[in-house]
Write a protein that holds these residues in place. Structure first.
Motif, PDB file in Angstrom:
ATOM      1  N   UNK A   1      13.936  -1.261   1.770  1.00 24.55           N
ATOM      2  CA  UNK A   1      14.564  -1.283   0.461  1.00 24.55           C
ATOM      3  C   UNK A   1      13.529  -1.523  -0.620  1.00 24.55           C
ATOM      4  N   UNK A   2      12.635  -2.433  -0.338  1.00 27.33           N
ATOM      5  CA  UNK A   2      11.554  -2.752  -1.264  1.00 27.33           C
ATOM      6  C   UNK A   2      10.712  -1.500  -1.541  1.00 27.33           C
ATOM      7  N   UNK A   3      10.579  -0.691  -0.468  1.00 24.77           N
ATOM      8  CA  UNK A   3       9.709   0.479  -0.549  1.00 24.77           C
ATOM      9  C   UNK A   3      10.319   1.599  -1.389  1.00 24.77           C
TER      10      UNK A   3
ATOM     11  N   UNK B   1       0.846  -1.194   0.000  1.00 27.51           N
ATOM     12  CA  UNK B   1       0.000   0.000   0.000  1.00 27.51           C
ATOM     13  C   UNK B   1       0.884   1.248   0.000  1.00 27.51           C
ATOM     14  N   UNK B   2       1.959   1.207   0.766  1.00 27.53           N
ATOM     15  CA  UNK B   2       2.889   2.347   0.795  1.00 27.53           C
ATOM     16  C   UNK B   2       3.458   2.571  -0.601  1.00 27.53           C
TER      17      UNK B   2
ATOM     18  N   UNK C   1      -6.166   7.341  -3.039  1.00 30.32           N
ATOM     19  CA  UNK C   1      -6.253   6.744  -4.364  1.00 30.32           C
ATOM     20  C   UNK C   1      -5.813   5.269  -4.312  1.00 30.32           C
ATOM     21  N   UNK C   2      -4.671   5.057  -3.652  1.00 30.12           N
ATOM     22  CA  UNK C   2      -4.152   3.693  -3.532  1.00 30.12           C
ATOM     23  C   UNK C   2      -5.114   2.822  -2.733  1.00 30.12           C
TER      24      UNK C   2
ATOM     25  N   UNK D   1      -0.640  16.047  -1.393  1.00 29.90           N
ATOM     26  CA  UNK D   1      -0.548  15.068  -2.462  1.00 29.90           C
ATOM     27  C   UNK D   1      -0.476  13.653  -1.891  1.00 29.90           C
ATOM     28  N   UNK D   2       0.239  13.493  -0.776  1.00 31.39           N
ATOM     29  CA  UNK D   2       0.308  12.175  -0.146  1.00 31.39           C
ATOM     30  C   UNK D   2      -1.069  11.722   0.298  1.00 31.39           C
ATOM     31  N   UNK D   3      -1.839  12.664   0.830  1.00 32.65           N
ATOM     32  CA  UNK D   3      -3.194  12.335   1.268  1.00 32.65           C
ATOM     33  C   UNK D   3      -4.019  11.841   0.076  1.00 32.65           C
TER      34      UNK D   3
END
Lengths: 331, 512
Positions: free
Chosen positions: A145-147, A12-13, A262-263, A255-257
């Motif tokens: 790292x994945x993020x 989700x992140x 959205x995600x 924008x993060x909000x």
């Protein structure tokens, strides 16, 4: 619990970062015009032509990077027309912005028809997207790292631009002058700073980032062009700009909000909730948040109604206060 | 004795209007030189010529003994001239240091060096005794400090000759005195100060030399010590004008307007009035003194129904008018001359006749059966134009074509003939020249003698001393004290305006 786990995890992140990037780019572009005192509603159109010409450029040259340049050039052209009409000819900025948005929508559709003979979307034709960047040595960092690895380059560009813009507004002469022109034009004039020049520069910087946002949408976020693919992101950016007053950090939060909701809405769809409802979630969340955050600049009628309701409820405390204060003011 | 500035035969025309005619002006270096004159006498035009904002049609400018041409302000700054404008041009969200160095930023490696700017600002501030905190945001500061920043801006650009355009208009008497001390400090360091004003006391107090402009000409340039205040007035106006308290007989009757424990908030929702109580009797003028922004505007707005009060009562002739609309308060008999005539006083695009009619267009005899009686309106307007000496082509001239003083007279003509028994007058003569001031004051006195209860709010102390039977001093939304109009102690009012309760004078009382 199971539902929550399916909703909230590292993917989700990652999805949030992906969905935030395009709107962040275009909103940061709008930050220049907002700071310079121009209400630029034309972000949507600049983003759309940026996306379209990025695709055309890539197909024509075979290089997505040259495609990005084409997208930027197209958005800059639109930004220049905007500046010419709004700054030089003093036309109404909302009217011009809306007109250019409509122009961008119509232009991309008819060019698509003329060049490819289709409507709807363009893909194939040798269209290649921007390569994803695998950061070195991130395997050791585990989920973090994945993020942070594996996005297309313009995603990194969007987030790196936030501190760059903060530095720009606080430590560079051009950044300072843009703020002065927006906040107190008469001060700029008295010091011999050309308001016209600064507003042109801001409009073009805005076009640059809006074009980049469009190119990212077509070559990074997806690898295609569809009709009206900016789908309101430019307008959401305008809303975020109004409440953030163009401050890069607040833009990032806004924008993060938006990106997060959205995600989340994409995730909710997998739970079998009506997709029409779910698709409205990001806009709803963003609008409610914006309303709450920009409460102070809401029309006075609303504020005064709320204030007088509050006053009616606090009559008692009001009658006590005067006596205390007058006592204090007497020698 | 060297001359810092010499203007030789400066003439500046705007179309057929001659703003400056053959003006000669010699300013000695190391002196404070005052330039006085009525509004429209050409002071500002002359200074704009000297600062390169306007080009003279004829004449020469000599600075420090050299002939100069000043095509733009940058050339004037390069020649060592700095100008502190009447309206400040500071950016609220920037710090003091950023404002001082705006347009000439100190940079290191392409980036603005905030630390160096702050240090330089602190140094300048110390050297010239202009106390400011370089890190503070300008939006949070008072007008007096904003002015210091404007002066620092000029100093940072290396000015040796400083022009100040009406610098004391926005200051308290104490702040003005501090400014004068600063200016004396400047001349002690060999700098030259040109000081534009129409406050005669200040000119007498601070200047070494004075030049008087009248109708675009320099009518006198002399050492200040050789002149008296009444000489100056006579030179400015061209005839004798009295500045003394206007003669009066005590006529105060019963209390007409009564205000009790009034509270309200301003546009930013901050407390603007904190428990104001007073009364105004029929045939009495009560003056409200204070530095602008201490609740006077809000008081006038609450009393005229333009702003809601949060607590307290207003009574007119014993009847509560608290919370009524502006229209109902007018109907109850309160005339209101607003502080900003162009915003609330007149419609700039409407004619004099239409402005005279406003607010009573639905009342007989101004209209009958809902139709305006044009003949009556025309006739009344003609009469009022004559009575109030409004200088205009005729009743159909638009308000915006008139000068500030004449626009003010339109507002007065309308409000004074409204038939009420109470008048609120906010800044009766702001931006009005001395001749018109005299007429307006005379008209206010006539209204007093006719038995109206009059509240006059003014930032000009001398105006209140001329007019008021009693003066109330406001500070921070409260009334700090009351002073009888015939025994005014300016020192005492100044202290009250600054929020300080003066110590009782008679020390012997305590000992006894």
């Amino acid at each position: 619990m199971e539902v929550l786990e399916r909703l909230l995890n590292v993917t989700l992140v990652i999805a949030t970062i992906r969905t935030t990037a395009p709107i962040l780019l275009v909103a940061l572009g709008g930050s220049f015009t907002t700071k310079a005192g121009i209400f630029n509603i034309g972000l949507e159109g600049q983003m759309l032509v940026g996306a379209f010409f990025a695709v055309i450029g890539t197909i024509a040259t075979g290089s997505p990077w040259l495609g990005v340049l084409c997208g930027i050039a197209a958005a800059l052209t639109l930004a220049l027309i905007f500046a010419l009409l709004v700054v030089s000819f003093k036309a109404n900025e909302v009217v011009v912005g809306l007109a250019l948005n409509i122009l961008a929508g119509g232009l991309t559709v008819s060019l698509m028809k003329a060049i490819f003979g289709t409507r709807g979307s363009i893909f194939g034709h040798g269209l290649v997207g921007l390569p994803a960047l695998k950061l070195p040595n991130v395997k050791d960092l585990g989920w973090f790292g994945q993020m942070i690895s594996g996005y297309t380059p313009l995603v990194y560009a969007a987030f790196i631009l936030v501190p760059v813009l903060i530095l720009f507004y606080n430590r560079t002469r051009l950044g300072l002058y843009i703020r002065v022109v927006g906040e107190k034009p008469e001060a700029a004039e008295a010091l011999g700073i050309s308001i016209t020049r600064i507003r042109y520069v801001s409009s073009l910087l805005c076009g640059l980032l809006a074009g980049l946002a469009g190119a990212h949408l077509a070559l990074g976020y997806t690898t295609m062009f569809t009709e009206n693919m900016s789908s309101g992101r430019g307008f959401m950016a305008v809303a975020i700009l109004i409440f953030s007053n163009g401050d890069p950090l607040k833009i990032l939060l806004g924008c993060l909000l938006f990106g997060f909701s959205d995600a989340l809405s994409l995730r909710l769809q997998t739970l079998g909730i009506s997709s029409y409802l779910v698709l409205a979630v990001p806009y709803l969340v963003a609008l409610i948040a914006l309303f709450a955050l920009s409460y102070r600049s809401r029309p006075r009628v609303i504020q005064e109604t709320l204030a007088s309701m509050g006053r009616a409820l606090s009559v008692k405390s009001n009658t006590v206060k005067p006596a205390a204060a007058t006592d204090a003011s007497k020698p | 004795m060297s001359l810092a500035i010499e203007l030789k035969s400066i003439t500046k025309r705007f179309g057929s209007f001659v703003a400056n005619e053959d003006v000669n002006l010699a300013v000695e270096s190391g002196k404070i030189h005052a330039i006085i004159g009525e509004n429209g006498a050409g002071k500002t035009t002359l200074m704009n010529v000297l600062f390169g904002l306007l080009q003279p049609d004829e004449g020469e400018i000599w600075i420090d003994g050299e002939k100069k041409s000043l095509p733009n302000p940058a050339a004037a700054i390069a020649a060592g001239i700095g100008m502190v404008h009447q309206h400040f041009k500071l950016v609220p969200s920037l710090t003091v240091a950023e404002n001082v160095f705006l347009g000439m930023e100190i940079r290191k490696g392409g980036l603005i060096d905030h630390a160096a700017q702050i240090k330089k600002t602190a140094e300048l501030s110390k050297q010239f005794g202009l106390q400011v905190d370089p890190n503070e945001r300008v939006g949070l500061l008072s007008v007096g400090i904003e002015q210091r920043i404007e002066i620092l801006k000029v100093l940072a650009r290396g000015a040796r000759i400083i022009i100040l355009d009406e610098p004391t208009a926005v200051l308290t008497p104490q702040e003005s005195r501090e400014l004068f001390q600063t200016l004396r400090g400047f001349v002690a360091q060999g700098m030259t100060v040109i000081f534009i004003s129409h406050h005669l006391e200040e000119v007498m107090e601070v200047s070494d030399n004075v030049s008087v402009l009248r109708l675009g000409k320099n009518v006198a340039s002399r050492p200040t010590a050789e002149l008296t205040k009444s000489d100056l007035v006579q030179l400015m106006v061209g005839r004798l004008v009295s500045f003394d308290r206007l003669p009066r007989t005590p006529t105060a009757g019963k209390t007409m307007l009564e205000v009790e424990d009034l509270w309200c908030r301003d546009d930013r929702q901050l407390q603007a009035l904190r428990g104001v109580s007073f009364g105004v009797r029929a045939g009495e003028i009560v003056g409200i003194a204070g530095v602008a922004g201490n609740g006077q505007t809000e008081l006038a707005e609450v009393l005229s129904g333009l702003r809601p009060s949060s607590h307290g009562a207003i009574r007119l002739d014993g009847r509560a008018i608290t919370g009524l609309t502006a229209r109902d308060i007018r109907a109850a008999g309160v005339g209101h001359v607003p502080g900003d005539r162009l915003v609330r006083g007149v419609d700039r695009n409407a004619s004099i006749a239409q402005n005279i009619l406003m607010g009573r267009q639905d009342k007989s005899p101004w209209s009958k059966h809902g139709i305006i009686d044009r003949g009556y309106l025309q006739e009344q307007t003609q009469t009022l134009i004559k009575r109030f000496d409004i200088r205009a082509q005729g009743p159909q001239s638009t308000a915006k074509s008139l000068s500030g003083g004449n626009i003010q007279k339109i507002v007065l003509a309308r409000e004074f003939t409204g038939g009420g028994n109470c008048l609120l007058i906010d800044q009766p003569t702001r931006g009005v020249d001395i001749g018109a001031q005299e007429q307006i004051h005379g008209e206010i006195m006539r209204q007093r003698d006719a038995g109206k209860a009059i509240l006059v709010i003014s930032v000009q102390l001398d105006e209140l001393i001329r007019l008021a039977d009693r003066i109330l001093v406001m500070f921070g939304g409260t009334i700090m004290g009351e002073i009888s109009g015939d025994r005014v102690d300016e020192e005492e009012i100044g202290m009250l305006m600054a929020g300080v309760i003066p110590e009782p004078r008679s020390n012997t009382v305590g000992a006894a």
